[in-house]
Design an enzyme around this catalytic site. Sequence first.
Site, PDB file in Angstrom:
ATOM      1  CD  GLU A   1      15.685  11.639 -17.838  1.00  0.00           C
ATOM      2  OE1 GLU A   1      16.633  12.236 -17.264  1.00  0.00           O
ATOM      3  OE2 GLU A   1      14.551  11.530 -17.345  1.00  0.00           O
TER       4      GLU A   1
ATOM      5  CD  GLU B   1       9.621  21.619 -14.366  1.00  0.00           C
ATOM      6  OE1 GLU B   1       9.415  20.615 -15.068  1.00  0.00           O
ATOM      7  OE2 GLU B   1      10.654  22.292 -14.431  1.00  0.00           O
TER       8      GLU B   1
ATOM      9  CE  LYS C   1      16.562  16.465 -13.261  1.00  0.00           C
ATOM     10  NZ  LYS C   1      17.364  17.662 -13.490  1.00  0.00           N
TER      11      LYS C   1
ATOM     12  N   GLY D   1      15.586  26.472 -15.632  1.00  0.00           N
ATOM     13  CA  GLY D   1      15.503  25.622 -16.826  1.00  0.00           C
ATOM     14  C   GLY D   1      14.375  26.025 -17.766  1.00  0.00           C
ATOM     15  NE  ARG D   2       9.201  26.196 -13.938  1.00  0.00           N
ATOM     16  CZ  ARG D   2       9.954  25.766 -12.931  1.00  0.00           C
ATOM     17  NH1 ARG D   2      10.960  24.928 -13.168  1.00  0.00           N
ATOM     18  NH2 ARG D   2       9.736  26.152 -11.702  1.00  0.00           N
TER      19      ARG D   2
ATOM     20  CE  LYS E   1      20.648  26.511 -13.653  1.00  0.00           C
ATOM     21  NZ  LYS E   1      19.439  27.088 -13.072  1.00  0.00           N
TER      22      LYS E   1
ATOM     23  CG  HIS F   1     -13.003  17.741 -36.659  1.00  0.00           C
ATOM     24  ND1 HIS F   1     -14.072  17.538 -37.501  1.00  0.00           N
ATOM     25  CD2 HIS F   1     -12.504  18.964 -36.966  1.00  0.00           C
ATOM     26  CE1 HIS F   1     -14.195  18.584 -38.305  1.00  0.00           C
ATOM     27  NE2 HIS F   1     -13.251  19.468 -37.996  1.00  0.00           N
TER      28      HIS F   1
END
Length: 572
Positions: free
Chosen positions: A225, A366, A525, A280-281, A219, A397
């Site tokens: 990254e 978040e 960031k 974003g999410r 965005k 398990h």
Amino acid sequence: MAAKNTDAHASASNSSITDSEAWQQLKAHFQQNRTLHMRDLFASNPERFHQFHIRLGDILLDYSKNRITDETRRLLIELAKTAGVESWRDKMFAGEHVNLTEDRAVMHVALRNRSQQAMYVDGLDVMPEIRQVLQKMRVFSDAVRSGEARGYNGGRIKSIINIGIGGSDLGPMVVCESMKPYAQRGLNAYFVSNADATHLQETLKQVEPESTLFVISSKSFTTQETMLNADSAKAWFLDLVGSEKAVARHFVAVTNNTEAAEDFGISADNIYQIWDWVGGRYSLWSAIGLPIALYLGMDHFEELLEGAHAMDQHFKTAPLEENMPVIMALLGVWYNNFFDAQSHAVMPYSQYLRRLPAYLQQLDMESNGKTIDREGERVDYLTGPIIWGEPGTNGQHAFFQLLHQGTKPVPADFLVPCISQNPMGNHHRVLVANCFAQTRALMHGKTTSEALDQLREEGVPDDEINTLFAHKVFDGNKPSNTLLFEKLTPKTLGSILALYEHKVFVQGVIWNINSFDQMGVEYGKELAGDIQGELSHREETHSYDSSTNALINYRKGIYYHQQDNNNYDKKS
Ligand code: G6Q
């Protein structure tokens, strides 16, 4: 008794929700009913399932295995009304700036609005723009999938690599992973997010530059990254292909920052726009979903949108007591704030949904991992839980032991399809049976007399029984929701993801926090930049605390020593 949903109610939440009458009544109700056992509630009421379930389309939410009575539900609904859930929901749908700290609308619901109705952000109907971008996505994804849009040397595109992180990764990733049966043969989708070059390198080993399409998803188009991976991917491409011109056929961008994408070398035609009112999410429904459209086809992407839209309509119109996201949110608040449950588990009994917990971790943690309320005050109650989980039956398990006999309460969601996409022998029956058996066992437990009877039936000698039986007792009374659906189709998945979005929203309203900012992400960031500078020279670092200094200096020691050795080897 039922409180009306008025703005007066909404503003009542501006003191503290814990002072409200609804909260205080719930507290008293909790004290009176905390020892109720679900085993007894089921035994005394054969209608319990009937009373505590909701159906929407093919999705069935069974929430009868929760530590609630009719009165609990009534009081929780009262709490939702007191907190102004309905008015905040309507504000969100109306495009008001419910993201207060960033002074923005939150309009992911417009992205999947399949009706003809206009949706406004700051007085502007955003639907024409949304439809335009969807159309652009359709044209491009159709062209790539049909082979009309080809690589620089005329070959077909076989690999799509999404480069993005956080919200620009997890949403499209979980959909592509979950919807594999709908993918086009011969087309693969990869998601590269980590700054660790291993992620990119290992992905690049599996593809050829001439048949690879990179989607740079960011965005902001400034995320460290993503920019690092995008630059390295482009360098890899240029190194092997040797032509700047070829970049145009192999790199597209999804962003709100057109200028930066153009500076990176992507032409305006290959840029897909997202808007600042898409968080974003919450962005997989936007052009951030381009890898989904490419991998699954635009028709399937639109089915996903339809599923989400159906959930939006339900959330908007269903009475609170029949409203799936509201009920799931309230149950979460019940355990979080009255039972002090620290976490919430998600167990998909579907291999395709194996990454759902990772996606939900971001969505929930978040959004609601906040300590400061909407008025800027520190909250004095627990907010968002820790979300975790793994696909069943694997979890059984491993960590299920703690769910059955541990000391911590862990409410859990179980998700399971009625029909498998990969029918094979008895697999699916075994899978479903395990799912139902777990929720039943968690609810019912095993009493002392049941444990003793079992040991006697097994012929265990009495002295051994005396030492063993306590370990074989299961308290039960462990709550769970089951989401049972026909089949994991794009539409169903869309509804499930939207269900969780709205659940998180409702909880944020009740906790009086802004679910739509992410200052913690931004802090992260900021932090790395400084230390990166320190790591790029040999001098000892003294400017941080002793731990951070030592870690930096230890790494420098090893790294520069290895560099010196390499240089020495090269010279000799
Ligand atoms: C999500 C967050 C965060 C964001 C990433 C990537 O809600 O804001 O996870 O999506 O930091 O940001 P860009 O898309 O700007 O690269």
